[in-house]
Each structure stands twice: as structure tokens, then as C-alpha cells.
Design an enzyme around this catalytic site. Structure first.
Site, PDB file in Angstrom:
ATOM      1  N   TYR A   1       4.652   2.700  33.499  1.00 26.22           N
ATOM      2  CA  TYR A   1       6.120   2.674  33.610  1.00 26.22           C
ATOM      3  C   TYR A   1       6.737   1.974  32.402  1.00 26.22           C
ATOM      4  O   TYR A   1       7.636   2.503  31.750  1.00 26.22           O
ATOM      5  CB  TYR A   1       6.510   1.952  34.896  1.00 26.22           C
ATOM      6  N   ASP A   2       6.222   0.793  32.098  1.00 28.56           N
ATOM      7  CA  ASP A   2       6.828  -0.017  31.038  1.00 28.56           C
ATOM      8  C   ASP A   2       6.813   0.724  29.702  1.00 28.56           C
ATOM      9  O   ASP A   2       7.822   0.783  28.992  1.00 28.56           O
ATOM     10  CB  ASP A   2       6.086  -1.354  30.881  1.00 28.56           C
TER      11      ASP A   2
ATOM     12  N   SER B   1      13.150  -3.103  50.410  1.00 31.90           N
ATOM     13  CA  SER B   1      12.835  -2.090  51.426  1.00 31.90           C
ATOM     14  C   SER B   1      11.782  -2.615  52.393  1.00 31.90           C
ATOM     15  O   SER B   1      11.900  -2.448  53.608  1.00 31.90           O
ATOM     16  CB  SER B   1      12.337  -0.776  50.820  1.00 31.90           C
TER      17      SER B   1
END
Ligand code: UDP
Length: 313
Positions: A144-145, A188
């Protein structure tokens, strides 16, 4: 304006579509539904100014002439991007390049959703846009990074070499209605666990920090940036910092839950602290968040209750 939103069926993408439609724009929403959900767009089924196209943006695509592209397609929670690691790398790289080519072809303005993960496990606190970050390029979060860091580089290159009119928003932890119940994010998980009376999971000792922005504040900041002429990255996030333990206490307060706390191992490379310096957004965009965490959690409760009721029907 005719606007393209990629990742339109996602949490932020769908809220962005709503805000653009409320402004009077025509919106084409694109999503391949890897982590997005059509349920987030169901309320737009009779909206004549909205069209949905199921499309993977890593494949070449063209939705016709457009004025603005909001590139929001990517898995974004740690659980999701680690499950879909290769897709995450591809959407940030190939997908972003495809969108930039579209912007170039149609002379469309362009805004990309980047992330506080560009700062990695930050050694500068709070994080200013000028900080280059402390990212592990080969760790589990690197899919992701580095995808987002590549995306930022690609956007700046199209701006410099092809004069595409671009913007980069660095989004910090954001929450609210339409978060996926099972995305594994802390808000969440805690809201779901509290409402179901299940143990609330804290990874590590709970002293790591995050700064949580309610979705309507985040979208307001993004739209202000979209209307600005700023090409360098801008942090949009709520600068009030909480430890995860504080967060658990607040969730207990707003839900009235007496769920017990369960400690679990800290994930690898989990940033120890995160807090945006929003001086740039304040001065440049006149933006700052209005909704504090307690108020935002209360605003999120009806969605979480309804979504949980759906699951257990
Ligand atoms: N976390 C936690 N319990 C959970 C889920 C997450 O303690 O059930 C922690 C996680 O280790 C991290 C923080 O909460 O330190 C925020 O995690 P999240 O997955 O929401 O996003 P991140 O900010 O790490 O991208």
C-alpha cells in the site's frame, strides 16, 4: 462538469459521488468491486446525473470526455490491502497511469487520494507535508505505502512533464457510515464488537495513536482542495490525537457497551503514532474539521446498527 470518480463504490468514493452530485455535477463512477460495494451506490439508482461502470482501471478504459478525475480506487484498510497486495500495487501504479493518460487526453483536472501511510512509522510528529517519511519498502504494509508513493510520483511527473492540472490529498484515518463492517479497521472493529457484545480487540498495549476524521469533514476538505490551484500534497485529517485505548473508552461510552477488552499482538510495522499538521489546509483552503470523535461515532452508530442487523437477519 462531467466528473469521473474511480473507486466510486468504496467508502470515500461513494461519499464523494454524493457531494459532487449535490453540487450539480454529472458523475461517472467506476469500480471493479474488489473491496467496494454496490450497496454504497444503491440510493443513486434513479439519479439521472449518475452512471456506474464496472471496470478495473488497471485495464485500459475510456469513459469519454471529462472535466475532472478523482482517482480514489484502491483497497485502503490494512486487512484489505494485505489480502489484495498485488492488486493494490497495480491499482496505484498502472491504474493511476491510466487515469493520468485520460486526464491528459481530455485536459481534465485530476485529484488523487493519497495517504498518511506515505509517512510510514513517522519520526516527525505531527506530520507536515514536507516530511519524507519512514517507510519500510519491503514490509507487509509496503504494497500500500509504495503503491501510493509511486502514485504521488506519477502524478507529479504528469504535472511536470505534461502540464496536467493535478492535486494530491494525503488522507488520514477517516470513518463514518459505509465503512465496511469487516475491513478490520479499528473504528469498524470496535463499533461492531461493542454493538454485538463481543470482546473489543486492542493490538499491542493500545498506546499507539491515530487521529480520526469524520467522513463529511474529509469530503469537505477534498472538495476545497479540488477547487484550489495547489499541486503539492495537502494533509486532510483531524489533528486531535487519540490512543487506541482512548478510542475503546469512547466507543464504550457512545454505545453503552460493557464488552471486555481483549489484547492481541501488534501487527508488524504498525505505526506508533500519527497526527496530521493541517496548517497548510487551514491557510490555503480555510479548512478544518468540525466533528470531534465522540460526535462522529454517534453519527456513525445508526449505519453500524443497521448493517449489523442486515448481517444477522
Ligand atoms: N487496531 C486495534 N484493534 C483493532 C484494529 C486495529 O488495536 O481491532 C489498531 C491497529 O493496530 C493500529 C490502529 O488500531 O494501531 C489503527 O488501525 P487501522 O487498521 O484502523 O488503520 P491504520 O491506521 O493502521 O492504517
Amino acid at each position: 462538469m462531467r466528473v469521473l470518480v474511480t473507486g466510486a463504490a468504496g467508502f470515500l468514493g461513494s461519499h464523494l459521488c454524493d457531494a459532487l452530485l449535490a453540487n450539480g455535477d454529472h458523475v461517472v463512477g467506476v469500480d471493479n468491486l474488489v473491496t467496494g460495494s454496490l450497496a454504497n451506490l444503491a440510493h443513486l439508482s434513479n439519479e439521472s446525473r449518475f452512471a456506474f461502470v464496472e471496470q478495473d482501471i488497471t485495464e485500459s478504459f475510456d469513459v469519454g470526455a471529462i472535466d475532472y478525475i478523482f482517482n480514489f480506487a484502491s483497497p485502503a484498510s490494512p486487512v484489505d490491502y494485505m489480502k489484495h497486495g498485488i492488486e493494490t500495487l497495480r491499482v496505484g501504479s498502472v491504474g493511476t497511469l491510466n487515469c493520468l493518460e485520460l486526464a491528459r487526453r481530455y485536459e481534465a483536472k485530476f485529484l488523487i487520494s493519497s495517504t498518511s501511510e506515505c509517512y510510514g512509522d513517522p519520526q516527525e510528529h505531527p506530520q507536515k507535508e514536507s516530511y519524507w517519511g519512514n517507510v519500510n519498502p519491503i514490509g507487509p504494509r509496503s504494497v500500500y505505502d509504495e503503491s501510493k508513493r509511486f502514485a504521488e510520483a506519477a502524478v507529479m511527473a504528469y504535472h511536470r512533464y505534461h502540464r496536467v492540472d493535478t492535486r494530491i490529498v494525503r488522507i488520514f484515518n477517516t470513518y463514518g457510515p459505509r465503512l465496511q463492517l469487516n475491513d478490520g479497521r479499528v473504528i469498524s472493529n470496535l463499533l461492531k464488537q461493542a454493538l454485538l457484545g463481543e470482546p473489543m480487540t486492542i493490538y499491542g498495549n493500545g498506546m499507539q495513536s491515530r487521529s480520526f476524521c469524520y467522513v463529511s469533514d474529509e469530503i469537505d476538505g477534498i472538495l476545497r482542495l479540488a477547487a484550489s490551484e495547489e499541486h503539492l500534497p495537502v494533509n486532510i485529517g483531524n489533528p486531535t490525537e487519540f490512543t487506541i485505548l482512548d478510542c475503546v473508552r469512547l466507543v464504550q461510552k457512545v454505545t453503552g457497551s460493557n464488552s471486555e477488552i481483549k489484547f492481541a499482538p501488534m501487527p508488524e510495522d504498525d505505526p506508533r503514532q500519527r497526527k496530521p499538521d493541517i496548517t497548510k489546509a487551514r491557510t490555503l483552503l480555510g479548512w478544518e474539521p468540525k466533528i470531534n470523535l465522540e460526535a462522529g461515532l454517534r453519527l456513525s452508530l445508526p449505519y453500524f446498527k443497521a448493517a449489523l442487523a442486515g448481517i444477522h437477519d
